[in-house]
Motif scaffolding. Structure first.
Motif, short mmCIF file in Angstrom:
data_model
loop_
_atom_site.label_atom_id
_atom_site.label_comp_id
_atom_site.label_asym_id
_atom_site.label_seq_id
_atom_site.Cartn_x
_atom_site.Cartn_y
_atom_site.Cartn_z
N SER A 188 0.83 -1.21 0.00
CA SER A 188 0.00 0.00 0.00
C SER A 188 0.87 1.26 0.00
N TRP A 189 2.00 1.21 0.70
CA TRP A 189 2.94 2.34 0.65
C TRP A 189 3.49 2.50 -0.76
N TYR A 190 3.88 1.40 -1.37
CA TYR A 190 4.42 1.43 -2.74
C TYR A 190 3.41 2.04 -3.70
N ALA A 191 2.16 1.61 -3.61
CA ALA A 191 1.14 2.10 -4.53
C ALA A 191 0.84 3.58 -4.32
N ALA A 192 0.81 4.02 -3.08
CA ALA A 192 0.40 5.39 -2.77
C ALA A 192 1.55 6.39 -2.76
N TYR A 193 2.75 5.96 -2.37
CA TYR A 193 3.83 6.93 -2.16
C TYR A 193 5.18 6.55 -2.76
N GLY A 194 5.34 5.36 -3.26
CA GLY A 194 6.64 4.92 -3.78
C GLY A 194 7.14 5.80 -4.92
N SER A 195 8.44 5.98 -4.98
CA SER A 195 9.00 6.87 -6.00
C SER A 195 9.34 6.15 -7.31
N ASN A 196 9.43 4.82 -7.27
CA ASN A 196 9.77 4.04 -8.46
C ASN A 196 8.62 3.09 -8.78
N PRO A 197 7.89 3.32 -9.87
CA PRO A 197 6.74 2.46 -10.18
C PRO A 197 7.14 1.04 -10.58
N ASN A 198 8.38 0.84 -10.95
CA ASN A 198 8.84 -0.48 -11.39
C ASN A 198 9.69 -1.19 -10.35
N GLU A 199 9.53 -0.83 -9.09
CA GLU A 199 10.25 -1.48 -7.99
C GLU A 199 9.82 -2.94 -7.94
N GLN A 200 10.78 -3.86 -7.92
CA GLN A 200 10.50 -5.28 -8.12
C GLN A 200 9.54 -5.89 -7.11
N VAL A 201 9.71 -5.60 -5.84
CA VAL A 201 8.85 -6.19 -4.81
C VAL A 201 7.43 -5.66 -4.95
N GLY A 202 7.28 -4.36 -5.17
CA GLY A 202 5.95 -3.78 -5.34
C GLY A 202 5.22 -4.34 -6.55
N VAL A 203 5.93 -4.50 -7.65
CA VAL A 203 5.32 -5.05 -8.86
C VAL A 203 4.91 -6.50 -8.62
N ALA A 204 5.76 -7.27 -7.95
CA ALA A 204 5.42 -8.67 -7.66
C ALA A 204 4.20 -8.77 -6.76
N LEU A 205 4.14 -7.91 -5.75
CA LEU A 205 2.98 -7.93 -4.85
C LEU A 205 1.71 -7.51 -5.58
N THR A 206 1.83 -6.62 -6.54
CA THR A 206 0.66 -6.19 -7.32
C THR A 206 0.04 -7.37 -8.03
N ARG A 207 0.87 -8.27 -8.55
CA ARG A 207 0.36 -9.46 -9.25
C ARG A 207 -0.47 -10.34 -8.33
N TRP A 208 -0.15 -10.36 -7.04
CA TRP A 208 -0.81 -11.27 -6.09
C TRP A 208 -2.02 -10.65 -5.40
N MET A 209 -2.24 -9.36 -5.56
CA MET A 209 -3.36 -8.71 -4.86
C MET A 209 -4.70 -9.13 -5.46
N PRO A 210 -5.71 -9.28 -4.61
CA PRO A 210 -7.06 -9.58 -5.13
C PRO A 210 -7.61 -8.39 -5.90
N GLY A 211 -8.60 -8.64 -6.74
CA GLY A 211 -9.16 -7.66 -7.66
C GLY A 211 -9.37 -6.25 -7.14
N PRO A 212 -10.19 -6.05 -6.08
CA PRO A 212 -10.45 -4.69 -5.62
C PRO A 212 -9.19 -3.96 -5.12
N LEU A 213 -8.31 -4.67 -4.44
CA LEU A 213 -7.07 -4.03 -3.97
C LEU A 213 -6.16 -3.70 -5.14
N LYS A 214 -6.07 -4.61 -6.10
CA LYS A 214 -5.24 -4.35 -7.27
C LYS A 214 -5.79 -3.16 -8.05
N ASP A 215 -7.11 -3.07 -8.17
CA ASP A 215 -7.73 -1.92 -8.85
C ASP A 215 -7.37 -0.61 -8.16
N TRP A 216 -7.43 -0.60 -6.82
CA TRP A 216 -7.08 0.60 -6.06
C TRP A 216 -5.62 0.96 -6.29
#
Length: 74
Positions: free
Chosen positions: A20-48
């Motif tokens: 949630s920090w990565y999505a809302a405030y992270g400075s690098n949109p292609n940060e590896q851990v954040g991108v990997a976690l995005t793939r695993w998030m359920p639909g509504p969270l991923k949409d947000w």
């Protein structure tokens, strides 16, 4: 057994908090851990999260958040 469940719960909460920090405030949109976690998030969270990333980075948002990421071709 209870300790294992507590550890699992802490890991889930930590991953969700980081994502949630990565999505809302992270400075690098292609940060590896954040991108990997995005793939695993359920639909509504991923949409947000993708909405936040697209709002902040427009065309620089991760591929997982592109409008065609979930589309299938025939």
């Amino acid at each position: 057994m209870s300790d294992i469940l507590k550890l699992f719960a802490v890991l889930i909460i930590a991953a969700a908090g980081y994502w949630s920090w990565y999505a809302a405030y992270g400075s690098n949109p292609n940060e590896q851990v954040g991108v990997a976690l995005t793939r695993w998030m359920p639909g509504p969270l991923k949409d947000w999260g993708c909405g936040k990333l697209n709002e902040r980075f427009q065309s620089g948002a991760p591929t997982e958040c592109s409008p065609v990421a979930g589309a299938t071709s025939i």
